[in-house]
Design a protein around this motif. Structure first.
Motif, PDB file in Angstrom:
ATOM      1  N   ASP A 237       0.808  -1.216  -0.014  1.00 31.50           N
ATOM      2  CA  ASP A 237       0.205  -0.065  -0.051  1.00 31.50           C
ATOM      3  C   ASP A 237       0.844   1.435   0.116  1.00 31.50           C
ATOM      4  OD1 ASP A 237      -2.967  -1.151   0.046  1.00 31.50           O
ATOM      5  OD2 ASP A 237      -2.073  -1.920   2.075  1.00 31.50           O
ATOM      6  N   GLY A 238       2.158   1.201   0.830  1.00 32.56           N
ATOM      7  CA  GLY A 238       2.960   2.391   0.873  1.00 32.56           C
ATOM      8  C   GLY A 238       3.484   2.671  -0.772  1.00 32.56           C
ATOM      9  N   ARG A 239       3.814   1.584  -1.236  1.00 33.71           N
ATOM     10  CA  ARG A 239       4.474   1.535  -2.857  1.00 33.71           C
ATOM     11  C   ARG A 239       3.122   2.171  -3.793  1.00 33.71           C
ATOM     12  NH1 ARG A 239       6.784  -3.481  -1.390  1.00 33.71           N
ATOM     13  NH2 ARG A 239       5.109  -4.620  -2.166  1.00 33.71           N
ATOM     14  N   GLU A 240       2.020   1.709  -3.630  1.00 31.70           N
ATOM     15  CA  GLU A 240       0.906   2.181  -4.247  1.00 31.70           C
ATOM     16  C   GLU A 240       0.545   3.622  -4.053  1.00 31.70           C
ATOM     17  OE1 GLU A 240      -2.227  -0.461  -3.699  1.00 31.70           O
ATOM     18  OE2 GLU A 240      -1.105  -2.233  -4.791  1.00 31.70           O
ATOM     19  N   ALA A 241       0.617   4.223  -2.731  1.00 35.07           N
ATOM     20  CA  ALA A 241       0.548   5.465  -2.577  1.00 35.07           C
ATOM     21  C   ALA A 241       1.416   6.466  -3.202  1.00 35.07           C
ATOM     22  CB  ALA A 241       0.474   5.661  -1.072  1.00 35.07           C
ATOM     23  N   VAL A 242       2.897   6.035  -3.267  1.00 30.64           N
ATOM     24  CA  VAL A 242       3.413   6.832  -3.841  1.00 30.64           C
ATOM     25  C   VAL A 242       3.222   6.938  -5.553  1.00 30.64           C
ATOM     26  CG1 VAL A 242       5.779   7.173  -4.795  1.00 30.64           C
ATOM     27  CG2 VAL A 242       5.202   6.576  -2.334  1.00 30.64           C
ATOM     28  N   GLN A 243       2.837   5.959  -5.884  1.00 25.86           N
ATOM     29  CA  GLN A 243       2.628   5.869  -7.585  1.00 25.86           C
ATOM     30  C   GLN A 243       1.552   6.898  -7.606  1.00 25.86           C
ATOM     31  OE1 GLN A 243       1.682   1.813  -8.128  1.00 25.86           O
ATOM     32  NE2 GLN A 243       3.751   1.255  -7.606  1.00 25.86           N
ATOM     33  N   GLN A 244       0.371   6.873  -6.775  1.00 25.82           N
ATOM     34  CA  GLN A 244      -0.884   7.667  -6.944  1.00 25.82           C
ATOM     35  C   GLN A 244      -0.459   9.141  -6.422  1.00 25.82           C
ATOM     36  OE1 GLN A 244      -3.646   4.769  -4.508  1.00 25.82           O
ATOM     37  NE2 GLN A 244      -4.863   6.439  -5.622  1.00 25.82           N
ATOM     38  N   LEU A 245       0.369   9.477  -5.668  1.00 26.00           N
ATOM     39  CA  LEU A 245       0.694  10.813  -5.252  1.00 26.00           C
ATOM     40  C   LEU A 245       1.540  11.578  -6.287  1.00 26.00           C
ATOM     41  CD1 LEU A 245       1.035  10.449  -1.373  1.00 26.00           C
ATOM     42  CD2 LEU A 245      -0.843  11.765  -2.684  1.00 26.00           C
ATOM     43  N   ALA A 246       2.382  10.757  -6.835  1.00 27.29           N
ATOM     44  CA  ALA A 246       3.504  11.149  -7.857  1.00 27.29           C
ATOM     45  C   ALA A 246       2.435  11.606  -9.041  1.00 27.29           C
ATOM     46  CB  ALA A 246       4.332  10.072  -8.429  1.00 27.29           C
ATOM     47  N   PHE A 247       1.435  11.369  -9.374  1.00 27.04           N
ATOM     48  CA  PHE A 247       0.574  11.854 -10.737  1.00 27.04           C
ATOM     49  C   PHE A 247      -0.274  12.836 -10.456  1.00 27.04           C
ATOM     50  CE2 PHE A 247       2.328   7.720 -12.198  1.00 27.04           C
ATOM     51  CZ  PHE A 247       2.702   8.176 -13.467  1.00 27.04           C
ATOM     52  N   ARG A 248      -0.345  13.159  -9.072  1.00 25.99           N
ATOM     53  CA  ARG A 248      -1.443  14.414  -8.685  1.00 25.99           C
ATOM     54  C   ARG A 248      -0.822  15.874  -9.182  1.00 25.99           C
ATOM     55  NH1 ARG A 248      -4.258  13.385  -2.673  1.00 25.99           N
ATOM     56  NH2 ARG A 248      -5.318  11.354  -3.539  1.00 25.99           N
ATOM     57  N   PRO A 249      -1.291  16.903  -9.228  1.00 25.54           N
ATOM     58  CA  PRO A 249      -1.059  18.024  -9.557  1.00 25.54           C
ATOM     59  C   PRO A 249      -0.093  18.651  -8.625  1.00 25.54           C
ATOM     60  CG  PRO A 249      -3.524  18.146 -10.085  1.00 25.54           C
ATOM     61  CD  PRO A 249      -3.265  16.773  -9.334  1.00 25.54           C
ATOM     62  N   GLY A 250       1.170  19.037  -9.044  1.00 20.70           N
ATOM     63  CA  GLY A 250       2.197  19.395  -8.084  1.00 20.70           C
ATOM     64  C   GLY A 250       3.321  18.363  -7.779  1.00 20.70           C
ATOM     65  N   GLY A 251       2.709  17.234  -8.215  1.00 24.30           N
ATOM     66  CA  GLY A 251       3.737  15.943  -7.810  1.00 24.30           C
ATOM     67  C   GLY A 251       3.893  15.685  -6.503  1.00 24.30           C
ATOM     68  N   LEU A 252       5.004  15.177  -6.210  1.00 20.02           N
ATOM     69  CA  LEU A 252       4.928  14.736  -4.495  1.00 20.02           C
ATOM     70  C   LEU A 252       5.214  15.687  -3.488  1.00 20.02           C
ATOM     71  CD1 LEU A 252       7.605  11.596  -5.071  1.00 20.02           C
ATOM     72  CD2 LEU A 252       5.267  11.537  -4.358  1.00 20.02           C
ATOM     73  N   PRO A 253       4.867  15.830  -2.413  1.00 20.53           N
ATOM     74  CA  PRO A 253       4.847  16.751  -1.260  1.00 20.53           C
ATOM     75  C   PRO A 253       6.508  16.683  -0.850  1.00 20.53           C
ATOM     76  CG  PRO A 253       3.819  14.909  -0.443  1.00 20.53           C
ATOM     77  CD  PRO A 253       4.060  14.672  -1.910  1.00 20.53           C
TER      78      PRO A 253
END
Length: 350
Positions: A237-253
């Protein structure tokens, strides 16, 4: 008041005595609708299966119990996957604490950890063999727990106390997550944060998210009403969370805060595979303090909760209850501590 018998349950549910017996001994052999009717009547009457009732009457087993769901059961392996499960690592540490404390006081420890047959078999099979038991939050329904807790001591582990008259022990989830979030903001100057929480029915994960919210609001940073993502709290789930967040506007926090260590470790694996530098590009934190967090590189900044002490405290509460069944219920909050390591930029000093 007379103790309800199998005859009472059978009569009220409109089934045979044999059917009531099969509900507890071999639940899959009984139609679901009939099984639920029998269990509902049993709860209403406060019925305990005869084998358990005999044990409850003796009060002299010299054994304490721990009841928790084993998510590595064959019935659930498909859903959970082959990934290491946070609950397994967490429960292992609680078991170690309970076993050590029980042995110190001359007791043995019986563990009931199976989802096969449902919660009724999980708790019913144990009840007649122990003098008292601890149960992890969300393992057994409040109705079933209420029935058994009227016959022998029960301690609730983690989460909110679902039944006021029961003893209860938890850790300071809210305080720990609030302090860790403050550390990222005040010491490292991070202002763009994201929190990856657990399922809505996980009281510990919810308390951690609320601590994160409080710290963000104190710092004047945005904090939504929901975590940025909710996951099942495994490494995958941690790996998948990064995959999802990376494609959000603004990228990773700038900072990724996870509701447990397993997700945080999985996230770091995914970040590293993408060439993201930790903590230079993204700081990562977890919660729990499992040994794996010290071994990964960079080592994981986390909130260390006293999992073994949780088990030890459960034994202490059970023994106090056995010595005085009429004392007022206790609710114990165990403190947590920050483990500041390399994944947030603090190096490996703790």
């Amino acid at each position: 008041m007379t103790t309800p018998t199998v005859y009472d349950v059978a009569d009220r549910a409109g089934v045979s005595i044999a059917t009531v017996s099969r509900v507890y001994r071999n639940p899959d052999s009984v139609k679901a609708k009939t099984r639920e009717r029998v269990l509902a009547v049993a709860r209403e009457l406060g019925y305990v299966p005869s084998g358990s009732a005999r044990g409850l009457a003796s009060r002299s087993t010299g054994v304490l119990g721990l009841c928790f769901p084993d998510y590595t059961d064959p019935e659930t392996e498909t859903a959970a996957g082959d990934d290491d499960d946070a609950q397994v690592l967490y429960a292992d540490q609680v078991i170690r604490g309970m076993e050590r404390a029980a042995r110190r006081h001359g007791y043995a420890l019986l563990i009931s950890a199976s989802l096969q047959g449902g919660a009724e078999q999980l708790i019913g099979g144990m009840a007649g063999q122990v003098d008292g038991f601890a149960v992890l939050a969300r393992t057994v329904s409040t109705e079933d727990l209420d029935v058994y807790s009227r016959r022998l001591p029960v301690v609730m582990l983690a989460g909110p106390r679902e039944i006021d008259r029961l003893d209860h022990v938890e850790v300071a989830n809210f305080d720990g997550q609030r302090e860790l979030t403050r550390h990222l903001v005040e010491v490292h100057g991070l202002t763009r944060l994201a929190f990856v929480g657990g399922p809505e029915d996980s009281p510990d994960a919810e308390a951690r998210f609320q601590g994160y919210q409080a710290a963000c609001r104190d710092a004047g940073l945005p904090a939504g009403d929901e975590p940025d993502l909710r996951r099942a709290m495994t490494r995958a789930d941690g790996r998948e969370a990064v995959q999802q967040l990376a494609f959000r506007p603004g990228g990773l926090p700038q900072g990724l805060l996870f509701a447990n260590d397993q997700m945080a470790v999985g996230a770091m694996e995914e970040l590293i595979s993408r060439g993201v530098r930790i903590p230079t590009d993204v700081a990562v934190t977890g919660f729990d303090g499992i040994p794996l967090g010290r071994m990964v590189r960079p080592s994981l900044t986390t909130v260390r909760q006293p999992m073994r002490r949780l088990g030890e405290t459960a034994v202490e509460l059970l023994l106090r209850r056995l010595a005085d069944r009429d004392r007022a219920p206790e609710s114990v909050m165990l403190p947590v501590s920050l483990a500041l390591r390399a994944s947030c930029g603090c190096g490996d000093a703790e």
